[in-house]
Design an enzyme around this catalytic site. Sequence first.
Site, PDB file in Angstrom:
ATOM      1  N   ASP A  13      14.444   0.708   2.116  1.00 16.88           N
ATOM      2  CA  ASP A  13      14.440   2.159   1.870  1.00 16.88           C
ATOM      3  C   ASP A  13      15.782   2.679   1.364  1.00 16.88           C
ATOM      4  OD1 ASP A  13      11.844   2.149   2.983  1.00 16.88           O
ATOM      5  OD2 ASP A  13      12.686   2.321   4.991  1.00 16.88           O
ATOM      6  N   GLY A  15      16.592   3.223  -1.679  1.00 19.08           N
ATOM      7  CA  GLY A  15      16.476   3.951  -2.950  1.00 19.08           C
ATOM      8  C   GLY A  15      16.484   2.986  -4.127  1.00 19.08           C
ATOM      9  N   LYS A  16      15.969   1.774  -3.892  1.00 13.36           N
ATOM     10  CA  LYS A  16      15.947   0.762  -4.968  1.00 13.36           C
ATOM     11  C   LYS A  16      15.083   1.214  -6.141  1.00 13.36           C
ATOM     12  CE  LYS A  16      14.414  -2.299  -2.066  1.00 13.36           C
ATOM     13  NZ  LYS A  16      14.552  -1.584  -0.789  1.00 13.36           N
ATOM     14  N   THR A 301       4.072   4.107   5.250  1.00 13.52           N
ATOM     15  CA  THR A 301       3.392   4.376   6.525  1.00 13.52           C
ATOM     16  C   THR A 301       3.596   5.811   7.014  1.00 13.52           C
ATOM     17  OG1 THR A 301       5.335   3.650   7.715  1.00 13.52           O
ATOM     18  CG2 THR A 301       3.666   1.977   7.283  1.00 13.52           C
ATOM     19  N   GLY A 302       4.519   6.539   6.412  1.00 13.05           N
ATOM     20  CA  GLY A 302       4.811   7.903   6.849  1.00 13.05           C
ATOM     21  C   GLY A 302       5.633   7.958   8.140  1.00 13.05           C
ATOM     22  N   ARG A 303       6.042   6.779   8.647  1.00 11.61           N
ATOM     23  CA  ARG A 303       6.787   6.770   9.908  1.00 11.61           C
ATOM     24  C   ARG A 303       8.178   7.389   9.750  1.00 11.61           C
ATOM     25  NH1 ARG A 303       6.657   0.600  11.692  1.00 11.61           N
ATOM     26  NH2 ARG A 303       6.917   0.360   9.453  1.00 11.61           N
ATOM     27  N   GLY A 415      20.856  12.555  -5.798  1.00 13.35           N
ATOM     28  CA  GLY A 415      19.569  13.257  -5.730  1.00 13.35           C
ATOM     29  C   GLY A 415      18.477  12.317  -6.198  1.00 13.35           C
TER      30      GLY A 415
HETATM   31  P1  IMP Z   1       6.153  -6.189   7.647  1.00 17.07           P
HETATM   32  O1  IMP Z   1       6.907  -6.541   6.410  1.00 17.07           O
HETATM   33  O2  IMP Z   1       5.052  -5.198   7.388  1.00 17.07           O
HETATM   34  O3  IMP Z   1       5.687  -7.395   8.399  1.00 17.07           O
HETATM   35  O4  IMP Z   1       7.162  -5.425   8.652  1.00 17.07           O
HETATM   36  C1  IMP Z   1       8.273  -6.084   9.258  1.00 17.07           C
HETATM   37  C2  IMP Z   1       9.445  -5.125   9.429  1.00 17.07           C
HETATM   38  O5  IMP Z   1       9.950  -4.788   8.142  1.00 17.07           O
HETATM   39  C3  IMP Z   1       9.082  -3.806  10.105  1.00 17.07           C
HETATM   40  O6  IMP Z   1      10.210  -3.370  10.845  1.00 17.07           O
HETATM   41  C4  IMP Z   1       8.868  -2.854   8.937  1.00 17.07           C
HETATM   42  O7  IMP Z   1       9.086  -1.507   9.294  1.00 17.07           O
HETATM   43  C5  IMP Z   1       9.926  -3.374   7.970  1.00 17.07           C
HETATM   44  N1  IMP Z   1       9.576  -3.111   6.568  1.00 17.07           N
HETATM   45  C6  IMP Z   1       8.653  -3.739   5.826  1.00 17.07           C
HETATM   46  N2  IMP Z   1       8.630  -3.256   4.574  1.00 17.07           N
HETATM   47  C7  IMP Z   1       9.564  -2.306   4.529  1.00 17.07           C
HETATM   48  C8  IMP Z   1      10.048  -1.455   3.480  1.00 17.07           C
HETATM   49  O8  IMP Z   1       9.597  -1.493   2.325  1.00 17.07           O
HETATM   50  N3  IMP Z   1      11.049  -0.606   3.813  1.00 17.07           N
HETATM   51  C9  IMP Z   1      11.605  -0.578   5.073  1.00 17.07           C
HETATM   52  N4  IMP Z   1      11.184  -1.353   6.061  1.00 17.07           N
HETATM   53  C10 IMP Z   1      10.179  -2.211   5.803  1.00 17.07           C
END
Ligand code: IMP
Length: 433
Positions: A13, A15-16, A301-303, A415
């Site tokens: 996350d 900002g790639k 995921t919106g988390r 931005g």
């Molecule tokens: P998984 O890749 O879905 O198995 O998730 C494993 C861990 O990597 C978890 O903590 C996720 O929240 C994190 N994760 C997976 N993909 C991303 C992403 O694109 N950005 C940030 N965290 C990620």
Amino acid sequence: MPVLAIIGAQWGDEGKGKIVDLLAENAHVVARYQGGANAGHEVVVGGESFILHLVPSGILHPGKINIIGNGVVLDPESFEAEVNGLRKRGVKVDGCLFVSDRAHLTLALHKQLDAAREGASEGKKIGSTKRGISPTYMDKAGRVGLRPADLNDADYCKSIIAANLYEKNILFKELYGVKPLSAASVFAEVKRHFAAVKPFLADTTGMIHKFLAQGKNILLEGAQGTLLDIDHGSYPYVTASNATAGGAASGTGLGPTQIGRVIGVCKAYTTRVGEGPFPTEFDAKKSHIVRELGGEYGRTTGRARRCGWLDMVALKHAVMVNGLTELAITKLDVLDTMAEIEICVAYKIGNKTMTRFPASVSELDRAKPVTKKFKGWLSSTKKARSLKQLPTNARTYLKAIEALAGVPVGIVSVGADRTETIFVNKKARDYSF
Ligand code: IMP
């Protein structure tokens, strides 16, 4: 070699998507090399936001070749939905998007297993995105995965599905109490999905090498980040692939000597989603403030993302394991209203002070940040288009990052929009290196 890799230098996350989109302008090919639909790369073009999960961010530049490489795990259902969504918004995908015939397929059984493992009270909670990523890579390593190249041979497919379900159905039935799957239903799913993916299939490794021989510029787009890398990250709180620069080679079929420049994308602070240690994490109140300022919610995921100060122990680890040649610092503007900013320069673990990113998760869990304080700039950076236009304290902060990381900052993002960017010099967007 005109091959440039863009890597997440933190926990994803960073900002790639925006940086890839900017550098795609001078690229001929943009290739994703690992991960799957767990990624959510946001690109804002003219105020319009696009969230890309599997399709490379280069798709938003007409005329570029976009490749989903062999290292990616491809969920055909998510792929089809994404491609149709792009088509509906007028983005051309046909003839410019290609999927490796060696990529592994994520099926419903993988998503079912991911959800069952995360939900199990006795199991280890990683905070997975539940997109079936780890189960797909498990099957790849376990030699019971399916790849598009295999799908024309129905007998082979059926034998792999049978071998796969032989183990999975025991887990589903006996361990997780979920419905076992029939080989016929999985085969029907595979056939249905194959139809959606087939028009895009190609020998993408061969394509990349052909373009390379023609001297074309190639951009490799990483997903997730260094600290989520299966080898170099905060194991076991990681994803299942090599998000680091080594993965860019194996995930596309390039040799490591063919990658000329490696840009690490790094926020001006740090975020992480999911479980796992985070030494510089803010308390709940400050996390909330930065989350709201930075819009720190997962695009897949919106988390809510956890937020903290920039962690130089972790960033130096990223510089080392990726061989970073430079940094792109994103979201500098999110710090515009902070009176004081901190950078973690070491960890205090018990009575030890460490500057090495620990391999042990329990050490990382106990790590307390030793920080260096900087004066905030308390003014907007959003309109700056050169370093000179930044407030002095913001320049001091960037200089400190460069000095501590030991690599130069080539790009600064202030931005979400393409225009809200500082290229430190002409070389920063160039492929002649
Ligand atoms: P998984 O890749 O879905 O198995 O998730 C494993 C861990 O990597 C978890 O903590 C996720 O929240 C994190 N994760 C997976 N993909 C991303 C992403 O694109 N950005 C940030 N965290 C990620």
